[in-house]
Design a protein around this motif. Structure first.
Motif, PDB file in Angstrom:
ATOM      1  N   LEU A   1       0.621  -1.483   0.009  1.00 48.20           N
ATOM      2  CA  LEU A   1      -0.058  -0.058   0.019  1.00 48.20           C
ATOM      3  C   LEU A   1       0.982   0.974  -0.235  1.00 48.20           C
ATOM      4  O   LEU A   1       2.001   1.242   0.346  1.00 48.20           O
ATOM      5  CB  LEU A   1      -0.895  -0.002   1.410  1.00 48.20           C
ATOM      6  CG  LEU A   1      -2.002  -1.192   1.246  1.00 48.20           C
ATOM      7  CD1 LEU A   1      -2.457  -1.039   2.826  1.00 48.20           C
ATOM      8  CD2 LEU A   1      -3.076  -0.797   0.174  1.00 48.20           C
ATOM      9  N   PRO A   2       0.327   2.513  -0.391  1.00 46.39           N
ATOM     10  CA  PRO A   2       1.181   3.805  -0.170  1.00 46.39           C
ATOM     11  C   PRO A   2       1.668   3.943   1.215  1.00 46.39           C
ATOM     12  O   PRO A   2       0.841   3.752   2.094  1.00 46.39           O
ATOM     13  CB  PRO A   2       0.090   4.830  -0.661  1.00 46.39           C
ATOM     14  CG  PRO A   2      -0.946   4.212  -1.490  1.00 46.39           C
ATOM     15  CD  PRO A   2      -1.028   2.740  -0.699  1.00 46.39           C
ATOM     16  N   ALA A   3       2.869   4.150   1.298  1.00 44.47           N
ATOM     17  CA  ALA A   3       3.293   4.376   2.435  1.00 44.47           C
ATOM     18  C   ALA A   3       4.252   5.692   2.791  1.00 44.47           C
ATOM     19  O   ALA A   3       4.408   6.414   1.712  1.00 44.47           O
ATOM     20  CB  ALA A   3       4.344   3.233   2.912  1.00 44.47           C
TER      21      ALA A   3
ATOM     22  N   ASP B   1       3.765   9.348   0.711  1.00 43.64           N
ATOM     23  CA  ASP B   1       2.767   9.132  -0.150  1.00 43.64           C
ATOM     24  C   ASP B   1       1.472   8.801   0.601  1.00 43.64           C
ATOM     25  O   ASP B   1       0.395   9.288   0.344  1.00 43.64           O
ATOM     26  CB  ASP B   1       2.788   7.892  -0.955  1.00 43.64           C
ATOM     27  CG  ASP B   1       3.999   8.107  -2.130  1.00 43.64           C
ATOM     28  OD1 ASP B   1       4.023   9.417  -2.439  1.00 43.64           O
ATOM     29  OD2 ASP B   1       4.523   7.088  -2.728  1.00 43.64           O
ATOM     30  N   ARG B   2       1.638   7.915   1.729  1.00 43.16           N
ATOM     31  CA  ARG B   2       0.401   7.757   2.638  1.00 43.16           C
ATOM     32  C   ARG B   2      -0.406   9.115   3.448  1.00 43.16           C
ATOM     33  O   ARG B   2      -1.326   9.337   3.229  1.00 43.16           O
ATOM     34  CB  ARG B   2       0.616   6.731   3.656  1.00 43.16           C
ATOM     35  CG  ARG B   2      -0.425   6.618   4.708  1.00 43.16           C
ATOM     36  CD  ARG B   2      -1.524   5.524   4.256  1.00 43.16           C
ATOM     37  NE  ARG B   2      -0.800   4.444   4.067  1.00 43.16           N
ATOM     38  CZ  ARG B   2      -1.324   2.970   4.859  1.00 43.16           C
ATOM     39  NH1 ARG B   2      -2.066   3.207   5.912  1.00 43.16           N
ATOM     40  NH2 ARG B   2      -0.633   2.014   4.509  1.00 43.16           N
ATOM     41  N   ARG B   3       0.692   9.902   3.664  1.00 39.64           N
ATOM     42  CA  ARG B   3       0.440  11.255   4.233  1.00 39.64           C
ATOM     43  C   ARG B   3      -0.388  12.097   3.291  1.00 39.64           C
ATOM     44  O   ARG B   3      -1.184  12.645   3.681  1.00 39.64           O
ATOM     45  CB  ARG B   3       1.488  11.861   5.006  1.00 39.64           C
ATOM     46  CG  ARG B   3       1.995  11.456   6.264  1.00 39.64           C
ATOM     47  CD  ARG B   3       2.965  12.198   7.028  1.00 39.64           C
ATOM     48  NE  ARG B   3       4.414  11.906   6.479  1.00 39.64           N
ATOM     49  CZ  ARG B   3       5.163  10.896   6.473  1.00 39.64           C
ATOM     50  NH1 ARG B   3       5.030  10.068   7.602  1.00 39.64           N
ATOM     51  NH2 ARG B   3       6.216  10.974   6.100  1.00 39.64           N
TER      52      ARG B   3
ATOM     53  N   LEU C   1      -1.849  11.286   0.691  1.00 43.31           N
ATOM     54  CA  LEU C   1      -3.290  10.628   0.266  1.00 43.31           C
ATOM     55  C   LEU C   1      -4.212  11.233   1.263  1.00 43.31           C
ATOM     56  O   LEU C   1      -5.394  11.399   1.249  1.00 43.31           O
ATOM     57  CB  LEU C   1      -3.254   9.084   0.241  1.00 43.31           C
ATOM     58  CG  LEU C   1      -4.229   8.363  -0.607  1.00 43.31           C
ATOM     59  CD1 LEU C   1      -4.604   9.010  -2.141  1.00 43.31           C
ATOM     60  CD2 LEU C   1      -3.845   7.074  -0.772  1.00 43.31           C
ATOM     61  N   LEU C   2      -3.863  10.862   2.452  1.00 46.69           N
ATOM     62  CA  LEU C   2      -4.668  11.287   3.745  1.00 46.69           C
ATOM     63  C   LEU C   2      -5.012  12.444   3.758  1.00 46.69           C
ATOM     64  O   LEU C   2      -6.075  13.130   4.354  1.00 46.69           O
ATOM     65  CB  LEU C   2      -4.141  10.761   5.110  1.00 46.69           C
ATOM     66  CG  LEU C   2      -3.928   9.460   5.140  1.00 46.69           C
ATOM     67  CD1 LEU C   2      -3.290   8.992   6.741  1.00 46.69           C
ATOM     68  CD2 LEU C   2      -5.225   8.427   4.836  1.00 46.69           C
TER      69      LEU C   2
ATOM     70  N   LEU D   1      -0.742   7.851  -7.756  1.00 54.09           N
ATOM     71  CA  LEU D   1      -0.879   6.974  -6.509  1.00 54.09           C
ATOM     72  C   LEU D   1      -2.181   6.049  -6.752  1.00 54.09           C
ATOM     73  O   LEU D   1      -2.135   4.688  -6.349  1.00 54.09           O
ATOM     74  CB  LEU D   1      -1.090   7.833  -5.148  1.00 54.09           C
ATOM     75  CG  LEU D   1       0.222   8.320  -4.518  1.00 54.09           C
ATOM     76  CD1 LEU D   1      -0.095   9.433  -3.323  1.00 54.09           C
ATOM     77  CD2 LEU D   1       0.948   7.312  -4.103  1.00 54.09           C
TER      78      LEU D   1
ATOM     79  N   ILE E   1      -7.172   2.377   5.169  1.00 57.91           N
ATOM     80  CA  ILE E   1      -5.571   2.753   5.269  1.00 57.91           C
ATOM     81  C   ILE E   1      -5.724   3.946   6.251  1.00 57.91           C
ATOM     82  O   ILE E   1      -4.856   4.672   6.484  1.00 57.91           O
ATOM     83  CB  ILE E   1      -5.263   3.567   3.887  1.00 57.91           C
ATOM     84  CG1 ILE E   1      -6.318   4.521   3.537  1.00 57.91           C
ATOM     85  CG2 ILE E   1      -4.995   2.517   2.958  1.00 57.91           C
ATOM     86  CD1 ILE E   1      -5.304   5.283   2.224  1.00 57.91           C
ATOM     87  N   ASN E   2      -6.632   3.979   7.148  1.00 57.67           N
ATOM     88  CA  ASN E   2      -6.766   4.812   8.423  1.00 57.67           C
ATOM     89  C   ASN E   2      -5.543   4.403   9.289  1.00 57.67           C
ATOM     90  O   ASN E   2      -5.489   3.320   9.488  1.00 57.67           O
ATOM     91  CB  ASN E   2      -8.004   4.890   8.981  1.00 57.67           C
ATOM     92  CG  ASN E   2      -8.241   5.915  10.235  1.00 57.67           C
ATOM     93  OD1 ASN E   2      -7.494   6.243  11.091  1.00 57.67           O
ATOM     94  ND2 ASN E   2      -9.442   6.800   9.924  1.00 57.67           N
ATOM     95  N   PRO E   3      -4.748   5.405   9.743  1.00 57.37           N
ATOM     96  CA  PRO E   3      -3.623   4.901  10.612  1.00 57.37           C
ATOM     97  C   PRO E   3      -3.867   4.205  11.933  1.00 57.37           C
ATOM     98  O   PRO E   3      -3.156   3.436  12.370  1.00 57.37           O
ATOM     99  CB  PRO E   3      -2.617   6.231  10.651  1.00 57.37           C
ATOM    100  CG  PRO E   3      -3.543   7.364  10.262  1.00 57.37           C
ATOM    101  CD  PRO E   3      -4.740   6.806   9.362  1.00 57.37           C
TER     102      PRO E   3
END
Ligand SMILES: [Fe+2]
Length: 303
Positions: free
Chosen positions: A40-42, A45-47, A49-50, A88, A159-161
């Motif tokens: 998954l995006p990490a 990239d994850r930040r 996206l959120l 992404l 993908i919620n942390p």
């Protein structure tokens, strides 16, 4: 308006069922992977996206069309931001599809890729018109993307942390059709009435590019709306609650399994249209169940 449903119980993840994933999906089960089995995006990239937001009240989700390589429904801030978001979502589409094709090769041989969605809004508090609400039990039918009898297979990832995504599921399509089909009005040999034909004709005049709906799609959309607006079904049906932790992935045929999303934000999702004859049990397809109930073909023939 119906009240939002309360979540009173969490279901354990089923991990030791001897049936194959295909058999479980076709029986209307939710197949859960507590840890997402693909990358998954990490990190940044994850930040990134959120941080992305919906483009306005008209958009339910941020979407990505893998055929057009185009993202939509997001608040645009710059060309660079739009390109990064598109990249992404495209990467998620490729990675999720490669894993799923390996996990479900029987379906992948002929499936059609539908869209990716990113769901940044909190499901518990969002304000939507009743037929667009996600927190009311329903089986899926897409107003803008008729399937002509193909099933809607969906892959979700939370993908919620830190927060879970909470769902409720209820009876499968076959049972709901038996209970409510006569009230909704089954398709019949003489076709839709003159007012429907007129509306349909007008749609064709003003939106010539729009795909025509088969009798199947017309029925499924009516059924979707009926279920969301039926207080007795919403309040009294048998329910199973699901808590999907951060990082979990789950699969479900959302036109077989009635479902609602009660709580959570930040989910990624990919939809696939699966041909009924690709199923291990083609008779389990909603289109086959509907045709047995009404005694006529409800699929549009190829031109
Ligand atoms: Fe749905």
């Amino acid at each position: 308006m119906l009240p939002r449903q309360a979540c009173s119980q969490a279901s354990p993840v089923v991990g030791t069922d001897p049936l194959s994933p295909e058999e479980r999906l076709e029986r209307g089960e939710v197949v859960v992977y507590p840890v997402c089995p693909f990358v998954l995006p990490a990190g940044d990239d994850r930040r990134f996206l959120l941080e992305q937001q919906l483009g306005g009240r008209a958009h339910k989700n941020i979407s990505y069309d893998p055929h057009a390589s185009r993202a939509a429904g997001f608040r645009r801030q710059s060309a660079q931001q739009a390109d990064r978001l598109t990249d992404l979502l495209a990467a998620f589409s490729r990675t999720a599809t490669a894993w799923l094709a390996d996990a479900l090769p029987r379906y992948a041989r002929s499936w059609k890729l539908d869209r990716v969605s990113f769901r940044p809004a909190e499901e518990a508090t969002r304000q939507l018109r009743i037929t667009a609400r996600n927190d009311l039990l329903h089986v899926d039918s897409f107003p803008s993307r008729p399937t002509n009898g193909h099933l809607i297979l969906r892959l979700f990832v939370n993908i919620n942390p830190s927060e879970p995504r909470v769902w409720v599921t209820s009876d499968p399509f076959a049972k709901l059709l038996e209970r409510y089909g006569p009230q909704v009005g089954l398709p019949h040999a003489h076709g839709p009435n003159w007012s429907w034909r007129l509306r349909h004709g007008l749609v064709g005049l003003f939106q010539p590019g729009r795909q025509q709906r088969s009798p199947y799609d017309t029925f499924m959309l009516r059924f979707h709306d009926f279920l969301k607006m039926n207080d007795e079904f919403q309040e009294r049906s048998a329910k199973r609650y699901w808590t999907f932790p951060p990082g979990a992935c789950w699969l479900v045929f959302t036109d077989i399994t009635s479902h609602a999303a009660l709580r959570g934000r930040f989910a990624l999702e990919h939809s696939y249209f699966v041909a009924p004859d690709a199923l291990r049990s083609p008779n389990a397809a909603p289109v086959a169940i509907l045709e047995r109930s009404c005694g006529i073909s409800v699929r549009k023939r190829a031109a």
